[in-house]
Write an enzyme that holds these catalytic residues in place. Sequence first.
Site, short mmCIF file in Angstrom:
data_model
loop_
_atom_site.label_atom_id
_atom_site.label_comp_id
_atom_site.label_asym_id
_atom_site.label_seq_id
_atom_site.Cartn_x
_atom_site.Cartn_y
_atom_site.Cartn_z
N PHE A 70 0.85 -1.19 0.00
CA PHE A 70 0.00 0.00 0.00
C PHE A 70 0.88 1.24 0.00
CE2 PHE A 70 -2.52 3.43 1.80
CZ PHE A 70 -3.64 3.37 0.98
N ASP A 98 9.14 2.78 1.52
CA ASP A 98 7.94 3.47 2.00
C ASP A 98 7.84 3.21 3.50
OD1 ASP A 98 5.45 4.30 2.79
OD2 ASP A 98 4.39 3.46 1.06
N LYS A 141 2.40 9.82 8.22
CA LYS A 141 1.67 9.36 9.41
C LYS A 141 2.22 9.96 10.72
CE LYS A 141 -1.06 5.63 7.71
NZ LYS A 141 -0.71 4.98 6.43
C1 LIG Z 1 -0.98 5.26 5.01
C2 LIG Z 1 0.08 4.86 4.05
C3 LIG Z 1 0.29 5.58 2.86
C4 LIG Z 1 -0.60 6.72 2.43
O1 LIG Z 1 -0.53 7.81 3.28
P1 LIG Z 1 -1.67 8.96 3.15
O2 LIG Z 1 -1.24 9.98 4.15
O3 LIG Z 1 -2.98 8.31 3.45
O4 LIG Z 1 -1.63 9.45 1.76
C5 LIG Z 1 1.35 5.20 2.06
N1 LIG Z 1 2.14 4.17 2.38
C6 LIG Z 1 1.97 3.46 3.51
C7 LIG Z 1 2.90 2.34 3.83
C8 LIG Z 1 0.92 3.76 4.37
O5 LIG Z 1 0.72 3.04 5.47
#
Ligand SMILES: *Cc1c(COP(=O)(O)O)cnc(C)c1O
Length: 405
Positions: free
Chosen positions: A141, A226, A255
Amino acid sequence: MATEKLAVTRATFDEVILPVYAPAQFVPVKGKGSRIWDQQGKEYIDFSGGIAVTALGHCHPALVEALKTQGETLWHTSNVLTNEPALRLASKLINATFADRVFFANSGAEANEAAFKLARYYASQRHSPYKSKIIAFHNAFHGRTLFTVSVGGQPKYSDGFGPKPADIVHVPFNDLAAVKAVIDDHTCAIVVEPIQGEGGVVPATREFMQGLRQLCDEHDALLVLDEVQSGMGRSGKLFAYEHYGVQPDILTSAKALGGGFPVSAMLTTNEIASVMAPGVHGTTYGGNPLACAVAEAALDIINTPEVLDGVAARRQLFVDALQGLNAQRDLFSDIRGKGLLIGAALKPQYADRARDILNAAAAEGVMVLVAGHGVMRFAPSLVIEPADIAEGMARFAAAVEKVLG
Ligand SMILES: *Cc1c(COP(=O)(O)O)cnc(C)c1O
């Protein structure tokens, strides 16, 4: 003249908000530490942390102070001007990591969008415009922009939004042979979460991460991590890559970076940053003083031995409670994750009940998350009080009892 406040309830959501969410039936109005209260005054223990965001709990005094002070000083200038909080935060992130350069944005998706664009741009400037292939992973994700849902490994999030960006291939996570089979000299980047969050709280193995680093080096590709969910202390290190003995070329953080205030960052090296020039990429709000002042306060607290070393002890309290529950009911097939990103995978016969357990937990006064298929996810504050863990896990056990009898 006092303005009249419109009365709103959970039912209002179904009338006024684009129906892309299915929020809980209660509406929180106040938070303090690891507790929140709803419109009726009912109290909840928060093991969800706003999805791994409120890493210092709700309304941490130092963050409130930073927000108030900066809020009375300077909010926004755009990137026509730079500002002190952004320069301080960038300097501190660089001091604490592999990176030499920082780009600020406002969300995880935007930081990843910048990362993927930079990886392609770097390849096009240094190698060839045909070096555009991105290798990513099933169940990954990376956010909800069109590029990030396309790199993400869950077609349900990108289907129906085509045509999608091309030259992205997905292979199974933690499967180095599968990566070897698709990587070539036209690959510009491998994009990976060191711990898959949304995908079910699955940590990368050490061999996998080290193998990815080696494959990137062999093919002049960039390793893009990420760490939107796994970073900022969540794993017990400031960033999860520190567990693996590898250095990324590009890393994204969001986050927990702002502890609840929207802000994100993309970190990279001088060499990779050197292909960029004014106008090639940008954002209006990214790096605004208000967000950066709060993030600086969050980083100052999280990046200390007291907070980072406290993560392991708190994790143990969760794992002990989950194992205790498992000894009674034989509920979970696996309890995994790193630090305070914890996944408890329900046995196949219970996997479809994950949502029911989440809802029952809220009714009992504890907020948890679900990830992947049938995985209960816990992403609490990194400074959650042990007493809150004990009380919350007792409420969670009561919820399980109600759902499964
Ligand atoms: C939550 C998340 C995202 C997206 O972040 P947003 O602030 O919702 O755009 C991207 N990568 C990972 C691993 C995430 O957990």
